[in-house]
Design a protein around this motif. Structure first.
Motif, mmCIF file in Angstrom:
data_model
loop_
_atom_site.group_PDB
_atom_site.id
_atom_site.type_symbol
_atom_site.label_atom_id
_atom_site.label_comp_id
_atom_site.label_asym_id
_atom_site.label_seq_id
_atom_site.Cartn_x
_atom_site.Cartn_y
_atom_site.Cartn_z
ATOM 1 N N LEU A 74 0.771 -0.975 0.015
ATOM 2 C CA LEU A 74 0.193 0.240 -0.204
ATOM 3 C C LEU A 74 0.791 0.904 -0.179
ATOM 4 C CD1 LEU A 74 -2.714 0.543 0.505
ATOM 5 C CD2 LEU A 74 -2.535 0.625 2.698
ATOM 6 N N PRO A 75 0.519 2.163 -0.888
ATOM 7 C CA PRO A 75 1.857 3.182 -1.378
ATOM 8 C C PRO A 75 1.566 4.439 -0.012
ATOM 9 C CG PRO A 75 0.884 2.902 -2.933
ATOM 10 C CD PRO A 75 0.136 1.730 -2.026
ATOM 11 N N ALA A 76 2.447 4.740 0.378
ATOM 12 C CA ALA A 76 2.018 6.367 1.117
ATOM 13 C C ALA A 76 1.446 7.194 0.943
ATOM 14 C CB ALA A 76 3.917 5.889 2.233
ATOM 15 N N PRO A 77 0.614 7.521 1.625
ATOM 16 C CA PRO A 77 0.207 9.068 1.462
ATOM 17 C C PRO A 77 1.274 10.334 0.455
ATOM 18 C CG PRO A 77 -0.421 9.319 4.189
ATOM 19 C CD PRO A 77 0.972 7.554 3.351
ATOM 20 N N GLY A 78 0.841 10.255 -0.324
ATOM 21 C CA GLY A 78 1.850 11.279 -1.581
ATOM 22 C C GLY A 78 2.547 10.981 -2.603
ATOM 23 N N VAL A 79 2.259 9.323 -2.174
ATOM 24 C CA VAL A 79 3.150 8.532 -2.740
ATOM 25 C C VAL A 79 2.525 8.419 -4.286
ATOM 26 C CG1 VAL A 79 5.274 6.926 -2.963
ATOM 27 C CG2 VAL A 79 5.085 8.510 -0.797
ATOM 28 N N SER A 80 3.522 8.181 -5.223
ATOM 29 C CA SER A 80 2.407 7.818 -6.405
ATOM 30 C C SER A 80 2.853 6.029 -7.221
ATOM 31 C CB SER A 80 2.845 8.519 -8.071
ATOM 32 O OG SER A 80 4.137 8.365 -8.191
ATOM 33 N N GLN A 81 1.926 5.535 -7.396
ATOM 34 C CA GLN A 81 2.283 4.067 -8.124
ATOM 35 C C GLN A 81 3.208 4.263 -9.261
ATOM 36 O OE1 GLN A 81 -1.544 2.537 -9.388
ATOM 37 N NE2 GLN A 81 -2.076 2.213 -7.749
ATOM 38 N N ASN A 82 3.618 5.009 -9.686
ATOM 39 C CA ASN A 82 5.119 5.262 -10.661
ATOM 40 C C ASN A 82 6.110 5.334 -10.111
ATOM 41 O OD1 ASN A 82 3.826 4.628 -12.988
ATOM 42 N ND2 ASN A 82 3.338 6.974 -13.768
ATOM 43 N N ASP A 83 6.077 6.199 -8.673
ATOM 44 C CA ASP A 83 7.111 6.022 -7.669
ATOM 45 C C ASP A 83 7.842 5.357 -7.233
ATOM 46 O OD1 ASP A 83 7.118 8.694 -8.547
ATOM 47 O OD2 ASP A 83 7.017 9.359 -6.438
ATOM 48 N N ILE A 84 6.624 4.250 -6.689
ATOM 49 C CA ILE A 84 7.093 2.498 -6.428
ATOM 50 C C ILE A 84 7.530 1.363 -7.530
ATOM 51 C CG2 ILE A 84 5.750 0.419 -5.456
ATOM 52 C CD1 ILE A 84 4.285 2.105 -3.889
ATOM 53 N N ARG A 85 6.949 1.367 -8.717
ATOM 54 C CA ARG A 85 6.824 0.850 -9.541
ATOM 55 C C ARG A 85 8.871 1.152 -10.523
ATOM 56 N NH1 ARG A 85 2.277 2.302 -12.321
ATOM 57 N NH2 ARG A 85 0.443 0.431 -12.418
ATOM 58 N N LYS A 86 9.061 2.299 -9.947
ATOM 59 C CA LYS A 86 10.697 2.747 -10.677
ATOM 60 C C LYS A 86 11.653 2.555 -9.209
ATOM 61 C CE LYS A 86 9.302 6.875 -13.289
ATOM 62 N NZ LYS A 86 8.976 8.676 -12.723
ATOM 63 N N ALA A 87 11.227 2.757 -7.984
ATOM 64 C CA ALA A 87 12.038 1.974 -6.917
ATOM 65 C C ALA A 87 12.054 0.331 -7.440
ATOM 66 C CB ALA A 87 11.293 2.548 -5.950
ATOM 67 N N LEU A 88 11.361 -0.591 -7.498
ATOM 68 C CA LEU A 88 10.979 -2.090 -7.407
ATOM 69 C C LEU A 88 11.728 -2.296 -8.691
ATOM 70 C CD1 LEU A 88 7.987 -2.739 -5.649
ATOM 71 C CD2 LEU A 88 9.883 -2.837 -4.860
ATOM 72 N N PHE A 89 11.376 -1.580 -10.013
ATOM 73 C CA PHE A 89 12.143 -1.693 -11.284
ATOM 74 C C PHE A 89 13.754 -2.251 -11.003
ATOM 75 C CE2 PHE A 89 14.457 -1.273 -15.847
ATOM 76 C CZ PHE A 89 13.320 -1.918 -16.336
ATOM 77 N N THR A 90 14.779 -2.082 -10.373
ATOM 78 C CA THR A 90 15.886 -2.033 -10.177
ATOM 79 C C THR A 90 16.251 -2.788 -9.241
ATOM 80 O OG1 THR A 90 16.146 -0.357 -7.574
ATOM 81 C CG2 THR A 90 16.581 0.155 -10.096
ATOM 82 N N GLU A 91 14.962 -4.228 -8.556
ATOM 83 C CA GLU A 91 15.216 -5.417 -7.953
ATOM 84 C C GLU A 91 15.027 -6.073 -8.666
ATOM 85 O OE1 GLU A 91 16.194 -5.336 -5.030
ATOM 86 O OE2 GLU A 91 15.688 -3.362 -4.001
#
Length: 810
Positions: A635-652
């Motif tokens: 569940l994204p934190a308040p103010g965090v977009s789903q694209n931000d999470i995708r970009k962060a996880l893409f390097t994993e």
């Protein structure tokens, strides 16, 4: 014959508006039948040619998810199987794809297929760019699925990266037989060309990329000419069980491939629906022709009587009205073939754009057009024969009688005398008109009913699809609609993926407000000899992010399973019953075997998709994965977009897909897009059909009652009074036709979803619904439009020559 032909043409000219209306009704029926009557043969021919061109496999061997074997060991085992012509091992791996270009972020789940660059089976049809060459061995060269590339307007040379932020050399776009269409259900998720990317790479390149050197998990093969495919399959099963007892596997014949079964089944079921619609149109045209022929023959009764009195035989007197019926049928059929050609072309263009194939056959079906032409001519012509036969059997003296001399009781009109109807005789006359000719009234009523049946059936299909989409949206989004699903490439101890559950950005800011580790597994329910696939999720039933919403029962806390409503119907079970679950059990690092377990159903969830099933994470020991996970719900934190999470996880490198749950209903909608498109076309045609039937009936009434109308005018009645009487008569007719049509339309809707759609889309539990809007639209069409058609005859009544119409010589 020339004389009779000229006379029939004169009859056509006198009633040209009625003739044109019936010809258009026939045209609609023959047009739908000819235009869509051969679409199954056209589509199947195109599929056959495309599959043959790319050498689709006969059998596919897939190892259980998470299992791998040495390619050479698999080849040696295969050498003991007789009848194999060609076999090619492959490596199929899930991944996360980054195709972001021109400032647009495109991060989607996908699949990489490692294959022989010079593959003989399941070849790639190149749409843009170039194919693989031997020099691509060992390089990160990639060909992207054409459907995904087309959707996002990607071209060779654009940026293309996969999980772990690894760049690929994007050299072409193409299609393989397994992905002529993106299967709508991939494991747990609905997928479409916008949300799932397939990438092809040289086998050794992919093995190096994912750290599986020399290993494969998939194999495709063809069977020698003359060899039994069943025998090859049985040998393959025996060899695999003997040499790799710790490894689970499944063998899929070509006909059971997801996409293969989907597109051929779709063509078959669509044809059944189009044939049913065309039949109803032709039935309406036949009744309209019967009605017109009967009334025209009635109008010519005196002329037929005079002919018989002069000694003409009945068969000669029948030539004139039969010729007119034949001419109407021919006119309607010619117009129908034009409509059919245009409809066939429109359908073909849309389907070809919706699902581009290497080969598309010519959509014109001569057999369908010939059948439509024969039906278009025979049905209306046959409909004219009975009233003609009936007319020539009347005695000449009876046929010549006019006025009060011809009255024989007025049909059911005396019934109206026993009913205490309010108003003056002008108010009661429309009811008498309906009852004194019950057969004609019934035919007109059935004609209107057919239009309403089609409208309710087609609009009800849209209503039901929308209701099902709404329920899917509720099932996915009623709790934590912002949540996301993260798939991992294998099973990991929960403790080792803690960094993913506590994801932060470069500044150390938390990106997640919550995360839960679950287990995803592909399994199936066994019912006798049949299997129903399911995406099994083991989860903590007390986690605050999301748990399934139940229609009945309860969430399992230790033992038990929650299944879908569709699965419960297909297995004929309810809460408290036991089902047989065939599922994988972990045996080693790269090995899973398949076992069957009896498990109790504790609940039924509200998702209309059949696939999802849920169990408590406490039962992880059942599949041998205690303390492990391969899936996260975040569940994204308040103010965090789903694209931000995708970009962060893409390097994993462990992450193979990141899916926003909110995208699920959209993919569901895309899957039904083709059906909805043509339902809207049919709705428009139905509106025209209902109007033509109503107009034709009213116009015939005016012609038939010319003396009656002239008499009322002679006694001083105004046109508005006569028109009001006709409107009232049509209101009653439209009301009855609408009631019958709505009832039978709902029956048609039940049949379509319970029979046709259940075979076409067995993975979906459609919610059958007829909305208030559809009922109101049926009322407007069947009552308002039908009642207003007399307004079109006002001019004809205004030009009526009263003395000439009333003049009769006995």
């Amino acid at each position: 014959m020339k004389f009779w032909f000229r006379w029939s043409l004169r009859d056509l000219r006198e009633r040209w508006m009625q003739v044109l209306a019936i010809a258009l009704i026939i045209a609609l029926g023959t047009g739908v039948y000819s235009g869509l009557g051969g679409q199954r043969q056209w589509r199947e021919s195109s599929y056959d040619q495309s599959y043959n061109m790319l050498h689709m496999f006969d059998l596919r061997l897939s190892l259980t998810e998470g299992s791998y074997l040495e390619a050479e060991a698999l080849r040696r085992a295969l050498s003991e199987v007789d009848g194999v012509q060609t076999a090619e091992p492959r490596l199929v791996m899930p991944t996360l794809v980054d195709a972001s270009n021109n400032g647009e972020t495109i991060l989607r789940p996908g699949r990489i297929i490692g294959m022989n660059p010079e593959a003989e089976l399941n070849q790639i049809y190149i749409q843009k760019g170039r194919p693989f060459t031997p020099s691509d061995e060992g390089k990160n060269t990639a060909i992207l699925d054409h459907l995904f590339a087309r959707y996002y307007d990607l071209k060779p040379g654009d940026s293309l990266r996969v999980a772990g932020d690894i760049a690929l050399e994007f050299v072409g776009t193409g299609q393989s037989p397994e992905y002529f269409q993106i299967a709508p259900i991939e494991g747990m998720f609905l997928m479409g060309e916008s949300s799932f990317a397939v990438i092809y790479m040289p086998l050794n390149s992919l093995q190096t990329l994912v750290g599986r050197e020399g290993m494969v998990n998939d194999l495709v093969l063809t069977v020698e000419d003359g060899a039994s495919r069943d025998a090859v399959e049985q040998q393959l099963e025996a060899v695999m069980a003997e040499q790799f007892p710790q490894t689970g596997f499944s063998i899929t014949p070509k006909e059971e491939d997801n996409v293969y079964a989907l597109i051929y089944g779709d063509a078959k079921q669509d044809q059944g629906i189009w044939n049913l619609i065309a039949f109803l149109f032709l039935l309406g045209a036949g009744m309209a022709a019967f009605n017109l022929a009967g009334r025209i023959v009635e109008a010519q009764r005196r002329e037929i009587g005079i002919g018989m009195a002069l000694g003409l035989p009945g068969y000669k007197l029948a030539i004139r009205p039969l010729l007119m019926g034949l001419q109407i049928a021919l006119l309607g059929t010619v117009l129908g073939l034009v409509v059919g050609y245009l409809l066939s072309d429109a359908f073909a263009s849309y389907v070809e754009d919706f699902m581009p194939l290497p080969v598309w056959a010519e959509p014109f079906s001569l057999a369908a057009f010939v059948r439509a032409a024969l039906l278009g001519i025979l049905i209306p012509f046959a409909a004219t024969m009975y009233p003609v036969w009936r007319a020539v059997r009347v005695r000449p003296i009876d046929a010549i009688k006019t006025g009060y001399l011809v009255a024989k009781g007025g049909g059911l009109a005396p019934v109206i005398q026993r009913l205490p109807l309010p108003g003056r005789s002008f108010t009661q006359m429309p009811f008498r008109n309906l009852l004194r000719a019950p057969w004609r009234t019934l035919l007109t009523l059935l004609g209107i009913s057919i239009a309403i049946i089609l409208m309710v059936g087609m609009a009800g299909m849209l209503d039901s699809i929308i209701a099902t989409l709404d329920q899917a949206e509720v099932a996915y989004l009623d709790k934590s609609p912002e949540r996301m699903s993260v798939m991992l490439d294998s099973f990991y101890p929960v403790s080792s993926i803690t960094p993913l559950m506590n994801l932060t950005d470069e500044a150390g800011r938390p990106l997640l407000s919550n995360a839960a580790a679950t287990v995803m597994a592909t399994a199936s329910f066994v019912d006798g000899g049949d299997e129903i696939p399911t995406a099994l999720e083991l989860m903590d039933m007390t986690n605050p992010i999301w748990t399934p919403t139940l229609l009945s029962g309860s969430l399992p806390q230790s033992e038990g399973i929650v299944i879908s409503e569709k699965t419960a119907h297909d297995l004929n079970v309810s809460v408290g019953d036991a089902v047989t679950l065939r599922h994988p059990v972990r045996e080693g690092l790269f090995s899973f075997r398949v076992v069957e377990t009896k498990i109790k159903v504790t609940g039924i969830h509200n998702n209309p998709l059949r696939t999802p099933s849920y169990m408590s994470l406490d039962q992880a020991s059942m599949v041998g994965i205690e303390g492990l996970t391969n899936h996260l719900t975040i569940l994204p934190a308040p103010g965090v977009s789903q694209n931000d999470i995708r970009k962060a996880l893409f390097t994993e490198s462990k992450v193979t897909s990141v899916i926003a749950i909110a995208n699920m209903p959209k993919a569901f909608d895309d899957m039904l897009d083709l059906l909805v498109y043509f339902l809207r076309i049919v709705q428009a045609v139905v509106l025209v059909l209902a109007f033509l039937i109503a107009f034709n009936s009213t116009s015939i009434n005016v012609d038939e009652r010319r003396r009656e109308i002239a008499t009322m005018f002679a006694f001083g009645l105004r046109i508005r009074t006569v028109t009001r009487m006709q409107i009232l008569e049509n209101v009653v007719m439209g009301l009855l036709g609408t009631l019958v049509g709505v009832g039978l339309g709902y029956v048609l809707l039940q049949y379509l979803f319970k029979v046709e759609f259940n075979d076409l889309m067995p993975e979906i539990e459609f919610k059958i619904k007829v909305s208030v809007t559809t009922i109101l639209a049926a009322g407007v069409l069947g009552i308002l439009v039908v009642s207003m058609t007399p307004m079109l005859s006002v001019r004809k009544m205004m030009n009526l020559n009263i003395p000439s119409t009333l003049r009769v010589m006995e």
